[in-house]
Design a protein around this motif. Sequence first.
Motif, PDB file in Angstrom:
ATOM      1  N   GLY A 108       0.781  -1.224   0.000  1.00  0.00           N
ATOM      2  CA  GLY A 108       0.000   0.000   0.000  1.00  0.00           C
ATOM      3  C   GLY A 108       0.815   1.277   0.000  1.00  0.00           C
ATOM      4  N   THR A 109       2.143   1.176   0.017  1.00  0.00           N
ATOM      5  CA  THR A 109       2.994   2.369   0.020  1.00  0.00           C
ATOM      6  C   THR A 109       3.903   2.384  -1.190  1.00  0.00           C
ATOM      7  OG1 THR A 109       4.899   1.435   1.171  1.00  0.00           O
ATOM      8  CG2 THR A 109       3.084   2.211   2.530  1.00  0.00           C
ATOM      9  N   THR A 110       4.106   3.569  -1.754  1.00  0.00           N
ATOM     10  CA  THR A 110       5.062   3.736  -2.841  1.00  0.00           C
ATOM     11  C   THR A 110       5.756   5.076  -2.679  1.00  0.00           C
ATOM     12  OG1 THR A 110       3.460   4.759  -4.344  1.00  0.00           O
ATOM     13  CG2 THR A 110       3.674   2.360  -4.463  1.00  0.00           C
ATOM     14  N   ALA A 111       6.921   5.207  -3.296  1.00  0.00           N
ATOM     15  CA  ALA A 111       7.667   6.463  -3.224  1.00  0.00           C
ATOM     16  C   ALA A 111       8.447   6.652  -4.515  1.00  0.00           C
ATOM     17  CB  ALA A 111       8.605   6.460  -2.021  1.00  0.00           C
ATOM     18  N   LYS A 112       8.732   7.907  -4.834  1.00  0.00           N
ATOM     19  CA  LYS A 112       9.454   8.214  -6.067  1.00  0.00           C
ATOM     20  C   LYS A 112      10.953   8.021  -5.873  1.00  0.00           C
ATOM     21  CE  LYS A 112       6.111  11.616  -7.720  1.00  0.00           C
ATOM     22  NZ  LYS A 112       5.879  13.025  -8.110  1.00  0.00           N
ATOM     23  N   GLY A 113      11.594   7.571  -6.951  1.00  0.00           N
ATOM     24  CA  GLY A 113      13.039   7.459  -6.963  1.00  0.00           C
ATOM     25  C   GLY A 113      13.661   8.611  -7.725  1.00  0.00           C
ATOM     26  N   GLU A 114      14.750   8.303  -8.434  1.00  0.00           N
ATOM     27  CA  GLU A 114      15.478   9.345  -9.172  1.00  0.00           C
ATOM     28  C   GLU A 114      14.777   9.774 -10.446  1.00  0.00           C
ATOM     29  OE1 GLU A 114      19.169   6.500  -8.880  1.00  0.00           O
ATOM     30  OE2 GLU A 114      19.765   8.400  -9.783  1.00  0.00           O
ATOM     31  N   VAL A 115      14.153   8.818 -11.149  1.00  0.00           N
ATOM     32  CA  VAL A 115      13.598   9.091 -12.477  1.00  0.00           C
ATOM     33  C   VAL A 115      12.148   8.616 -12.573  1.00  0.00           C
ATOM     34  CG1 VAL A 115      15.790   9.156 -13.731  1.00  0.00           C
ATOM     35  CG2 VAL A 115      14.701   6.947 -13.296  1.00  0.00           C
ATOM     36  N   PRO A 116      11.227   9.195 -11.799  1.00  0.00           N
ATOM     37  CA  PRO A 116       9.856   8.693 -11.745  1.00  0.00           C
ATOM     38  C   PRO A 116       8.936   9.163 -12.865  1.00  0.00           C
ATOM     39  CG  PRO A 116      10.098  10.540 -10.262  1.00  0.00           C
ATOM     40  CD  PRO A 116      11.458  10.290 -10.867  1.00  0.00           C
ATOM     41  N   ASP A 117       9.329  10.217 -13.589  1.00  0.00           N
ATOM     42  CA  ASP A 117       8.411  10.820 -14.563  1.00  0.00           C
ATOM     43  C   ASP A 117       8.068   9.850 -15.676  1.00  0.00           C
ATOM     44  OD1 ASP A 117       9.957  14.122 -14.314  1.00  0.00           O
ATOM     45  OD2 ASP A 117       8.520  13.075 -13.030  1.00  0.00           O
ATOM     46  N   GLY A 118       6.744   9.768 -15.961  1.00  0.00           N
ATOM     47  CA  GLY A 118       6.275   8.892 -17.029  1.00  0.00           C
ATOM     48  C   GLY A 118       5.913   7.499 -16.547  1.00  0.00           C
ATOM     49  N   TYR A 119       6.093   7.239 -15.261  1.00  0.00           N
ATOM     50  CA  TYR A 119       5.819   5.923 -14.686  1.00  0.00           C
ATOM     51  C   TYR A 119       4.885   6.047 -13.483  1.00  0.00           C
ATOM     52  CZ  TYR A 119      10.221   4.876 -17.105  1.00  0.00           C
ATOM     53  OH  TYR A 119      11.225   4.749 -18.032  1.00  0.00           O
ATOM     54  N   ASN A 120       4.065   5.018 -13.294  1.00  0.00           N
ATOM     55  CA  ASN A 120       3.300   4.925 -12.057  1.00  0.00           C
ATOM     56  C   ASN A 120       3.455   3.516 -11.518  1.00  0.00           C
ATOM     57  OD1 ASN A 120       0.900   3.207 -13.114  1.00  0.00           O
ATOM     58  ND2 ASN A 120       0.977   4.930 -14.532  1.00  0.00           N
ATOM     59  N   VAL A 121       3.246   3.356 -10.227  1.00  0.00           N
ATOM     60  CA  VAL A 121       3.433   2.065  -9.578  1.00  0.00           C
ATOM     61  C   VAL A 121       2.287   1.801  -8.618  1.00  0.00           C
ATOM     62  CG1 VAL A 121       5.956   1.879  -9.730  1.00  0.00           C
ATOM     63  CG2 VAL A 121       4.908   3.148  -7.833  1.00  0.00           C
ATOM     64  N   SER A 122       2.115   0.517  -8.306  1.00  0.00           N
ATOM     65  CA  SER A 122       1.138   0.145  -7.287  1.00  0.00           C
ATOM     66  C   SER A 122       1.634  -1.087  -6.553  1.00  0.00           C
ATOM     67  CB  SER A 122      -0.239  -0.111  -7.900  1.00  0.00           C
ATOM     68  OG  SER A 122      -0.203  -1.223  -8.764  1.00  0.00           O
ATOM     69  N   ARG A 123       1.313  -1.123  -5.262  1.00  0.00           N
ATOM     70  CA  ARG A 123       1.714  -2.254  -4.406  1.00  0.00           C
ATOM     71  C   ARG A 123       0.482  -2.658  -3.590  1.00  0.00           C
ATOM     72  NH1 ARG A 123       6.480  -3.374  -1.096  1.00  0.00           N
ATOM     73  NH2 ARG A 123       6.390  -5.615  -0.759  1.00  0.00           N
ATOM     74  N   LEU A 124      -0.473  -3.240  -4.276  1.00  0.00           N
ATOM     75  CA  LEU A 124      -1.731  -3.634  -3.630  1.00  0.00           C
ATOM     76  C   LEU A 124      -1.553  -4.888  -2.784  1.00  0.00           C
ATOM     77  CD1 LEU A 124      -4.245  -2.933  -6.533  1.00  0.00           C
ATOM     78  CD2 LEU A 124      -3.629  -1.463  -4.613  1.00  0.00           C
ATOM     79  N   LYS A 125      -0.646  -5.739  -3.215  1.00  0.00           N
ATOM     80  CA  LYS A 125      -0.326  -6.944  -2.444  1.00  0.00           C
ATOM     81  C   LYS A 125       1.159  -6.937  -2.136  1.00  0.00           C
ATOM     82  CE  LYS A 125      -3.872  -9.970  -4.419  1.00  0.00           C
ATOM     83  NZ  LYS A 125      -4.124 -11.251  -5.116  1.00  0.00           N
ATOM     84  N   LYS A 126       1.506  -7.466  -1.006  1.00  0.00           N
ATOM     85  CA  LYS A 126       2.908  -7.441  -0.565  1.00  0.00           C
ATOM     86  C   LYS A 126       3.829  -8.097  -1.576  1.00  0.00           C
ATOM     87  CE  LYS A 126       5.702  -8.633   3.471  1.00  0.00           C
ATOM     88  NZ  LYS A 126       5.664  -9.286   4.812  1.00  0.00           N
ATOM     89  N   GLN A 127       3.371  -9.156  -2.225  1.00  0.00           N
ATOM     90  CA  GLN A 127       4.267  -9.907  -3.084  1.00  0.00           C
ATOM     91  C   GLN A 127       4.392  -9.323  -4.491  1.00  0.00           C
ATOM     92  OE1 GLN A 127       1.397 -10.935  -1.751  1.00  0.00           O
ATOM     93  NE2 GLN A 127       0.303 -12.411  -3.042  1.00  0.00           N
ATOM     94  N   ASN A 128       3.562  -8.352  -4.838  1.00  0.00           N
ATOM     95  CA  ASN A 128       3.564  -7.819  -6.199  1.00  0.00           C
ATOM     96  C   ASN A 128       3.845  -6.327  -6.227  1.00  0.00           C
ATOM     97  OD1 ASN A 128       2.799 -10.359  -7.111  1.00  0.00           O
ATOM     98  ND2 ASN A 128       0.625  -9.858  -7.175  1.00  0.00           N
ATOM     99  N   PHE A 129       4.617  -5.920  -7.217  1.00  0.00           N
ATOM    100  CA  PHE A 129       4.916  -4.505  -7.410  1.00  0.00           C
ATOM    101  C   PHE A 129       4.789  -4.240  -8.906  1.00  0.00           C
ATOM    102  CE2 PHE A 129       5.944  -0.464  -6.264  1.00  0.00           C
ATOM    103  CZ  PHE A 129       7.264  -0.045  -6.328  1.00  0.00           C
ATOM    104  N   LEU A 130       3.824  -3.413  -9.286  1.00  0.00           N
ATOM    105  CA  LEU A 130       3.530  -3.188 -10.681  1.00  0.00           C
ATOM    106  C   LEU A 130       4.081  -1.837 -11.137  1.00  0.00           C
ATOM    107  CD1 LEU A 130       1.428  -5.377  -9.783  1.00  0.00           C
ATOM    108  CD2 LEU A 130      -0.119  -4.412 -11.476  1.00  0.00           C
TER     109      LEU A 130
END
Lengths: 115, 111
Positions: free
Chosen positions: A53-75
């Motif tokens: 349920g948590t995400t944060a931006k890194g160095e080059v986040p523009d143009g990308y989105n992420v989701s972590r709805l389940k602990k084992q998956n990161f989209l």
Amino acid sequence: NAGVTQTPKFRVLKTGQSMTLLCAQDMNHEYMYWYRQDPGMGLRLIHYSVGEGTTAKGEVPDGYNVSRLKKQNFLLGLESAAPSQTSVYFCASRDPSQGLASPLHFGNGTRLTVT
Amino acid sequence: KQEVTQIPAALSVPEGENLVLNCSFTDSAIYNLQWFRQDPGKGLTSLLLIQSSQREQTSGRLNASLDKSSGRSTLYIAASQPGDSATYLCAVIRGNNRLAFGKGNQVVVIP
């Protein structure tokens, strides 16, 4: 024990198309990361997550989105792909409960070409 | 911002020679340092992890040292073999959970 699995392995997109890269880990790790690797640039952090349920931006986040709805998956999502996003994308995970002895585990990468 | 530099960027050595790969970092406030191997078109395989309180780690023919005060780590590969040909990357983990990678040492071991 599969470790970190990335799908797909290869993909070709046209400019403006969208896609989602999936990273799955079976090690119950809290921390997950998305990197891109480009010649001469090394590995650069796009986004990361320190828990479900948590995400944060890194160095080059523009143009990308992420989701972590389940602990084992990161989209990782590309809403409107651009040629500059042609790269090899790596997912990684880490178990912070091991403290200083916690290594980073990588998937085998997704090679994305945007034409 | 943490900067990680690996020198040399590329090197070739004859089989049997010892390999010495260098990694330097600008901020000594690190949690640990990890060395990886990457084969062409493949992912990163972890080789050694050195915690900030340690000075070295060994695994088989590999030995990695860490000198936090000078911001340096060295990876030694004894008696190199053609199968050691790969790119070697170092990464430092900092207190804010951010990792910084070097660009790698590309190694070719000549039979």
